[in-house]
Enzyme design. Structure first.
Site, PDB file in Angstrom:
ATOM      1  N   HIS A  39       0.840  -1.208   0.000  1.00 24.48           N
ATOM      2  CA  HIS A  39       0.000   0.000   0.000  1.00 24.48           C
ATOM      3  C   HIS A  39       0.874   1.257   0.000  1.00 24.48           C
ATOM      4  O   HIS A  39       0.565   2.241  -0.671  1.00 24.48           O
ATOM      5  CB  HIS A  39      -0.880   0.051   1.257  1.00 24.48           C
ATOM      6  CG  HIS A  39      -1.919  -1.017   1.337  1.00 24.48           C
ATOM      7  ND1 HIS A  39      -1.888  -2.017   2.281  1.00 24.48           N
ATOM      8  CD2 HIS A  39      -3.046  -1.228   0.613  1.00 24.48           C
ATOM      9  CE1 HIS A  39      -2.945  -2.792   2.134  1.00 24.48           C
ATOM     10  NE2 HIS A  39      -3.656  -2.348   1.133  1.00 24.48           N
ATOM     11  N   GLY A 147      -3.304  -1.425  -6.971  1.00 25.04           N
ATOM     12  CA  GLY A 147      -2.271  -2.439  -7.169  1.00 25.04           C
ATOM     13  C   GLY A 147      -2.677  -3.458  -8.222  1.00 25.04           C
ATOM     14  O   GLY A 147      -3.859  -3.763  -8.390  1.00 25.04           O
ATOM     15  N   ARG A 148      -1.658  -4.000  -8.917  1.00 21.27           N
ATOM     16  CA  ARG A 148      -1.947  -5.000  -9.952  1.00 21.27           C
ATOM     17  C   ARG A 148      -2.110  -6.406  -9.378  1.00 21.27           C
ATOM     18  O   ARG A 148      -2.389  -7.326 -10.123  1.00 21.27           O
ATOM     19  CB  ARG A 148      -0.843  -4.977 -11.008  1.00 21.27           C
ATOM     20  CG  ARG A 148      -1.043  -3.823 -11.966  1.00 21.27           C
ATOM     21  CD  ARG A 148       0.052  -3.693 -12.983  1.00 21.27           C
ATOM     22  NE  ARG A 148       0.199  -4.899 -13.797  1.00 21.27           N
ATOM     23  CZ  ARG A 148       0.965  -4.972 -14.862  1.00 21.27           C
ATOM     24  NH1 ARG A 148       1.646  -3.922 -15.258  1.00 21.27           N
ATOM     25  NH2 ARG A 148       1.063  -6.093 -15.545  1.00 21.27           N
ATOM     26  N   SER A 185      -0.055  -8.831   0.826  1.00 24.91           N
ATOM     27  CA  SER A 185      -1.508  -8.779   0.953  1.00 24.91           C
ATOM     28  C   SER A 185      -1.835  -8.649   2.438  1.00 24.91           C
ATOM     29  O   SER A 185      -1.142  -9.234   3.280  1.00 24.91           O
ATOM     30  CB  SER A 185      -2.107 -10.087   0.425  1.00 24.91           C
ATOM     31  OG  SER A 185      -3.430 -10.256   0.917  1.00 24.91           O
TER      32      SER A 185
END
Ligand code: PAF
Length: 288
Positions: A39, A147-148, A185
Site C-alpha cells: 500500500h 495495485g496490480r 496482501s
C-alpha cells in the site's frame, strides 16, 4: 506531519475541492486498511503524480459475501495512520456514511466480472465497483492508484471509469513482493508460519510459467498445468489457475496458443486463507 483524518463524505469532498482550488492535483489510494509496504508503494506512486494525496480506509461490507472474512478482516486505524507519513489526508468513513439509509444504487461490470474470481465470489465485484465509484465521485478529478495484484479489480475499475466518464486517471502499480516472492496482501497476516511457506507455491508457479514462456512455450494448457502443479504442492484447494487474455480476462481454452502477452492468474486457499497472484508473461515483474 501526520495526515489529516476525515470521517464524513462532506469533509472529504471539501478537502479535495480546496486542494484543486489551490491549483493542486489530487491523488487517491483506495484501501481497506491493514496497510503494508505494498500500500505504501501505491501512496509513494500517487505522491509522484499529485500534490495532495488522500488514502481512503474503508472495509467495504458490500464486497464481502456471506461466510467471508468481513468480521475478522484486520482493522487498525491508529497503526495505519502512523504508517502514512507521505499521505496528506486519510478518509475513514463509517459504513453508515457510505451506505446511508435509503442507499439503493449498485454498479455492475458484468462481463469482466464473470471471469476468474467472479464465479467464486458472487457479488464481490459489484461491491467493489459500487464503493470505488462512490469514492471517486467524492474525490472528484484526480489520479487514482490501484495495485496490480488485484488484476481483475483493476480491469473492472478502468472499465467503469471509462464507461461512467469519471474524471479519474487510473494508474496500476506493479505487485510488491516479499523478498522470497510472496505477493504482499493484508490477508497474509492470517497465515501460520507453515502456511506462509506453502504460500510460496503461487509465486513459484508464476516464475515457472515465465521460464517456460521465455523458452518458447505457448500452449495455454501446458503453461496452466505447470503453474497448477507448483501451486497444488502447498495449496489446500485451488479456485482457479488460468491463462487468460490480459484485456478481456477470458480464459484461453485447452489447446489454444497464447499469443501476445497472456495473463496467468491464480486464486487458491492455503488453510482457510484465500490468496491471489498473477503475472503477465513476457513483461518484467517489477514487483520487488
Ligand atoms: O483493493 C481493495 O483494498 C478494495 O477492494 C478497494 C479497491 C479499496 C475497494 O474496497
Amino acid at each position: 506531519m501526520p495526515p489529516t483524518l476525515v470521517r464524513t463524505p462532506t469533509d472529504f469532498r471539501r478537502l479535495c475541492d480546496d486542494a484543486r482550488a489551490r491549483g493542486e492535483r489530487v491523488g487517491v489510494v483506495p484501501t481497506m486498511g491493514a496497510l503494508h509496504a505494498g500500500h505504501l508503494a501505491l501512496v509513494s506512486h500517487a505522491k509522484r503524480h499529485a500534490k495532495l494525496v488522500a488514502v481512503t480506509i474503508f472495509v467495504n461490507p458490500t464486497q464481502f459475501g456471506p461466510g467471508e472474512d468481513l468480521d475478522r478482516y484486520p482493522r487498525d486505524l491508529a497503526g495505519d495512520m502512523a504508517k502514512l507519513a507521505e499521505a496528506d489526508v486519510v478518509f475513514a468513513p463509517e459504513a453508515t456514511a457510505m451506505y446511508p439509509s435509503g442507499d439503493d444504487t449498485r454498479v455492475r461490470v458484468p462481463t469482466l466480472a464473470s471471469h476468474l474470481c467472479g464465479p467464486f465470489r458472487p457479488g464481490h465485484f459489484e461491491g467493489v465497483a459500487t464503493v470505488v465509484t462512490k469514492l471517486l465521485a467524492l474525490t472528484g478529478p484526480c489520479v487514482a492508484v490501484f495495485g496490480r495484484k488485484d488484476y481483475q479489480q483493476l480491469a473492472i475499475i478502468r472499465r467503469l471509469v471509462t464507461d461512467l466518464f469519471l474524471p479519474t486517471e487510473v494508474l496500476g502499480h506493479p505487485i510488491v513482493r516479499e523478498p522470497d516472492g510472496l505477493a504482499m496482501s493484508s490477508r497474509n497476516a492470517y497465515l501460520s508460519k507453515e502456511e506462509r511457506a506453502r504460500a510460496l507455491g503461487l509465486s513459484r508457479g508464476l516464475a515457472r510459467a515465465e521460464e517456460l514462456w521465455a523458452h518458447g512455450e505457448r500452449n495455454a494448457k501446458t503453461l496452466r498445468d505447470a503453474v497448477r502443479d507448483e501451486v497444488s504442492r502447498g495449496a489446500t484447494s485451488i479456485d482457479y489457475v488460468e491463462v487468460a487474455d490480459p484485456e478481456s480476462l477470458t480464459p484461453l481454452p485447452d489447446g489454444a496458443l497464447a499469443g501476445g502477452r497472456p495473463l496467468v492468474a491464480i486464486a487458491c486457499r492455503i488453510g482457510t486463507t484465500r490468496l491471489l497472484d498473477n503475472r503477465v508473461l513476457g513483461e518484467p515483474d517489477e514487483g520487488a
